[in-house]
Write an enzyme that holds these catalytic residues in place. Structure first.
Site, PDB file in Angstrom:
ATOM      1  N   ASP A  10      12.435  20.366  14.010  1.00 20.61           N
ATOM      2  CA  ASP A  10      13.727  20.572  13.378  1.00 20.61           C
ATOM      3  C   ASP A  10      14.411  21.731  14.117  1.00 20.61           C
ATOM      4  O   ASP A  10      13.730  22.544  14.744  1.00 20.61           O
ATOM      5  CB  ASP A  10      13.509  20.915  11.905  1.00 20.61           C
ATOM      6  CG  ASP A  10      14.808  21.065  11.153  1.00 20.61           C
ATOM      7  OD1 ASP A  10      15.755  20.339  11.470  1.00 20.61           O
ATOM      8  OD2 ASP A  10      14.866  21.910  10.247  1.00 20.61           O
ATOM      9  N   ASP A  69      10.854  23.581   8.697  1.00 24.65           N
ATOM     10  CA  ASP A  69      10.807  24.834   7.937  1.00 24.65           C
ATOM     11  C   ASP A  69      10.107  24.650   6.596  1.00 24.65           C
ATOM     12  O   ASP A  69       9.928  25.618   5.861  1.00 24.65           O
ATOM     13  CB  ASP A  69      12.211  25.421   7.754  1.00 24.65           C
ATOM     14  CG  ASP A  69      13.147  24.488   7.000  1.00 24.65           C
ATOM     15  OD1 ASP A  69      12.647  23.525   6.387  1.00 24.65           O
ATOM     16  OD2 ASP A  69      14.367  24.712   7.023  1.00 24.65           O
ATOM     17  N   ASP A  90      12.035  19.323   4.586  1.00 25.92           N
ATOM     18  CA  ASP A  90      11.480  18.368   5.547  1.00 25.92           C
ATOM     19  C   ASP A  90      10.237  17.654   5.038  1.00 25.92           C
ATOM     20  O   ASP A  90       9.486  17.085   5.824  1.00 25.92           O
ATOM     21  CB  ASP A  90      11.141  19.089   6.866  1.00 25.92           C
ATOM     22  CG  ASP A  90      12.387  19.559   7.580  1.00 25.92           C
ATOM     23  OD1 ASP A  90      13.367  18.807   7.606  1.00 25.92           O
ATOM     24  OD2 ASP A  90      12.383  20.681   8.111  1.00 25.92           O
TER      25      ASP A  90
END
Length: 624
Positions: free
Chosen positions: A323, A516, A520
Site C-alpha cells: 500500500d 498499514d 487493508d
C-alpha cells in the site's frame, strides 16, 4: 540451571566418576562383582530413561528415543559390554541435559525480550494510589504510571508528559514522547515523568496481552519441515527398530544354514550399535527449536510472526505488494498549495473544509487543519461520501463537490491537467469549477532503502497499490524504483489486483501484501502472507495479518524476510547434517566398521551440534 537440571547434572557427575574408577579397577577375574558394580552408575544415570521406556511400552507408544536407548544399553550389558552400555546412557543424558539447557535459555531470552506483561496498575482511590491487578481495571478508569513502570493498559494521556521506551515492542532503542492527548499502549516503559492515563481497553484486549498471546500460540501453526519431521519420526523409528532386529537375526541364521559360525554376539552388537546411531533426537529436537528461536529472535526485533508456517512462507516470497499511504509514505497530509479560480483562496479553503467537516479521512483532516478555524456544522447538510471519488455537501445553500478528477468528470466539469507531486483535490461549487488544493504526503526516510533491500533479498517484483491519481503514483514509483504501480484503485480493486498477481506466480513462490493494517484487512487476508506495518496498538492489524511489524519503518519488511531466510537455512542445515551423518554411520554400523563409540557421536554429538546451530536463530543483529 533449574533444580531438575542440577539434579541430572549431579547424577551425570556421580556416574562418570564411578565409571572411570570401575574402568581402572582390575575386575576381569570377578565377573559377577564387575556386573553388580557397573549397574550402580548405569542405574544412577539411566533409571528415568528405563522408566520412560517401560511406560511407553505399557501405553502402547513403544517407538521413541527412550525405548531405543533402553534396548541398546540393556543389550550391550547383556553382551558383557558394561563400559559401553553405561557410556551410551551417560552421553545420552549429557545430550539431553544440554538440549534442555539450550531450550531453557531460548525461552528465557524470549521471556526477557517479551517481558511486557505488567504486574499491576496504579489506580487512585480516595486520593491514594493503590496497586491492583490489571484485569480488575475497567474501561474509562484513570491509572497512574510512574517513572520506571510499565504502562499496564492501552489508553489516552490526560495529564503529564514522559519519554517511553518501546524497545520490547518495536526492537528500536529510540524512545518516544507521550503528552496530553496521545494514545499510549501497554508494554511500554515510562522512562521519565508521571502519566495519568484514561484506559480505552480492558487488560485482556490491550496490546501487550494480544502480543503475548500471539507469540505464545505461534508454535501451534507448524511449518512444512516441522510436519515432515513429525511424520518422519513416526515412520522412521519403527523402521530402524525392525531393521536392527533383522540385522541381529537374519545374518546369523543365514550363516547357520550355510553351516558356518553364526557369530550371534557380533551381529547383536552391530544391531545395538545400529539402534544407538538411529535415534532421531537431533531432528526431533533441533527443528522445532530452530523455529522457536527464530520466532523469538524476530519478536525481539519487533517482528511478530504468528506461526512457523509463516516464517517458512516468508522465506519463499518473490512478490511484494505494498500500500502507499502509511506504508511507503508517512500518511501525514499537509496542504502545500491552494489554487483558486474566481474566488479567494481563503473562501475556497473554507468551503472545502466545511464540506469535509464530518469526515475523518487523513486528507479531510489536513484540509480542516489548513483552514484553522472552528467550523459551524449547522451550515452543512446533505453530506454524501462518494467512494473513490470524494464528497458532496450542501454548505450554506450551495452544493459543494470536493474530490478527484473522476468526480469532476462525473458532473461535467472540465479540469486542467496538473502534474505536481501530491494529491490534487478539485473543488466545484454549484456545478462550476473553482480551483484545486494540493496535498502532499512525504515518503518515509527508509522507503527507497527498503525497495533496494527487497531486491537484494531475492524479491522478483515490487508493486505499489494506491487510490491516488496515476500521475502522483507514477512519480512515487519512479522515485522509489518500483517494478509496477496500480493507481486510482477503489478499496475492492486492491483485492482484485492481488488476485491477478497471485495467478502469475508458481505454487512454490509466495506473495506478500504489506499494509498499514487498519483498512487493508481484506487484502491482508487474501495474500499468501499478510504483513501489517506500523501496527503498534492496531487491533485490526494484529487480527488480520500473519506477520506484524511493530514499527512503521519500511525496511522492517527486509528484516522480516532476512530473519525467515536465516531460520530456514538453519533448519535445512540441521536436516541435511543429521540425516547425512546418521545414514553414513548406519551403513558403517551395519557392516561392522562403526562401534558403539561412533554410535554415541552419531546420536549425542550430532544432537548437540544441531542444537547449537538451532539457537543461532535467536540472533538477528545484522537485520536491525
Amino acid at each position: 540451571m533449574n533444580k531438575k537440571q542440577k539434579k541430572v547434572l549431579t547424577r551425570i557427575i556421580i556416574a562418570s566418576v564411578l565409571m572411570i574408577i570401575l574402568v581402572l579397577l582390575p575386575l576381569e577375574d570377578y565377573p559377577l562383582v564387575r556386573f553388580i558394580l557397573f549397574m550402580v552408575p548405569y542405574f544412577t544415570v539411566g533409571y528415568d530413561i528405563l522408566l520412560k521406556a517401560f511406560k511407553g511400552i505399557k501405553n502402547k507408544q513403544v517407538f521413541d528415543e527412550n525405548f531405543l536407548m533402553a534396548i541398546a544399553t540393556v543389550g550391550a550389558i547383556a553382551l558383557g559390554e558394561y563400559t559401553e552400555g553405561v557410556a551410551v546412557m551417560l552421553f545420552y543424558q549429557i545430550g539431553e541435559l544440554f538440549q534442555s539447557y539450550a531450550v531453557g535459555k531460548s525461552r528465557r531470552n524470549i521471556s526477557q525480550l517479551m517481558d511486557i506483561r505488567p504486574d499491576f496498575a496504579n489506580v487512585m482511590v480516595d486520593g491514594v494510589l493503590e496497586q491492583v491487578d490489571p484485569d480488575d481495571v475497567e474501561i474509562g478508569s484513570e491509572i497512574v504510571v510512574q517513572p520506571g513502570e510499565k504502562i499496564p493498559i492501552d489508553g489516552v494521556v490526560i495529564d503529564g508528559n514522559a519519554t517511553l521506551d518501546t524497545a520490547a515492542l518495536t526492537g528500536e532503542s529510540v524512545p518516544r514522547t507521550a503528552k496530553i492527548g496521545d494514545e499510549v499502549i501497554s508494554g511500554c516503559i515510562n522512562m521519565s515523568g508521571v502519566l495519568t492515563i484514561r484506559t480505552t481497553k480492558e487488560f485482556g484486549e490491550s496490546t501487550a496481552s494480544k502480543i503475548l498471546d500471539l507469540v505464545e500460540n505461534a508454535s501451534s501453526k507448524k511449518s512444512k519441515p516441522e510436519n515432515f519431521i513429525s511424520k518422519f519420526a513416526r515412520i522412521y523409528t519403527p523402521v530402524v527398530c525392525y531393521s536392527a532386529l533383522a540385522l541381529a537375526v537374519i545374518p546369523p541364521v543365514v550363516r547357520l544354514i550355510m553351516g558356518i559360525d553364526p557369530l550371534w554376539t557380533q551381529w547383536v552388537y552391530r544391531a545395538l550399535t545400529f539402534l544407538v546411531i538411529s535415534c532421531p533426537c537431533a531432528l526431533v529436537i533441533s527443528i522445532p527449536l530452530t523455529f522457536f528461536a527464530g520466532i523469538g529472535g524476530a519478536s525481539r526485533a519487533g517482528v511478530l510472526v504468528k506461526g512457523s508456517n509463516y516464517l517458512d512462507a516468508l522465506s519463499r516470497s518473490k512478490i511484494v505488494v505494498m500500500d502507499k499511504t502509511g506504508t511507503l509514505t508517512k500518511g501525514v497530509f499537509e496542504v502545500t498549495k491552494v489554487q483558486a479560480v474566481d474566488i479567494s483562496e481563503e473562501e475556497l479553503l473554507e468551503m472545502t473544509a466545511m464540506a469535509e467537516a464530518f469526515s475523518n479521512h487523513p486528507i479531510s483532516r489536513s484540509l480542516k487543519e489548513a483552514y484553522g478555524k472552528p467550523i459551524d456544522t449547522s451550515l452543512v447538510s446533505d453530506v454524501e461520501e462518494i467512494s473513490g471519488h470524494g464528497v458532496k455537501a450542501n454548505v450554506s445553500g450551495k452544493v459543494v463537490q470536493v474530490g478527484n478528477e473522476k468526480l469532476m468528470n462525473s458532473i461535467g466539469v472540465q479540469v486542467e491537467d496538473i502534474v505536481e507531486p501530491g494529491t490534487v483535490i478539485h473543488v466545484a461549487i454549484d456545478g462550476k469549477y473553482h480551483g484545486y488544493i494540493l496535498i502532499s504526503d512525504m515518503l518515509k526516510e527508509h522507503s527507497k532503502e527498503a525497495i533496494i533491500g527487497l531486491k537484494r533479498a531475492g524479491i522478483n517484483k515490487t508493486v505499489m497499490l494506491t487510490g491516488d491519481s496515476k500521475k502522483v503514483a507514477d512519480l512515487v514509483a519512479a522515485d522509489l524504483g518500483l517494478d509496477e504501480v496500480c493507481a486510482e484503485l477503489l478499496p475492492g480493486d486492491k483485492v482484485s489486483k492481488v488476485e491477478e498477481l497471485l495467478a502469475t506466480k508458481t505454487d512454490k513462490e509466495q506473495l506478500i501484501f504489506v499494509g498499514d493494517g487498519i483498512n487493508d484487512a481484506p487484502v491482508l487476508s487474501r495474500a499468501d502472507i499478510g504483513v501489517a506495518m506500523g501496527a503498534l496498538g492496531s487491533d485490526a492489524a494484529i487480527e488480520a495479518a500473519d506477520v506484524v511489524l511493530m514499527d512503521d519503518d519500511p525496511s522492517s519488511i527486509v528484516k522480516a524476510i532476512g530473519i525467515s531466510k536465516k531460520c530456514m537455512r538453519i533448519v535445512y542445515e540441521n536436516i541435511y547434517f543429521a540425516i547425512g551423518i546418521k545414514v553414513a554411520c548406519l551403513i558403517l554400523g551395519a557392516v561392522g566398521i562403526a562401534n558403539m563409540w561412533i554410535a554415541i557421536f552419531a546420536d549425542v554429538g550430532v544432537m548437540v551440534l544441531a542444537v547449537l546451530n538451532a539457537i543461532r536463530a535467536l540472533s538477528v543483529k545484522k537485520y536491525k
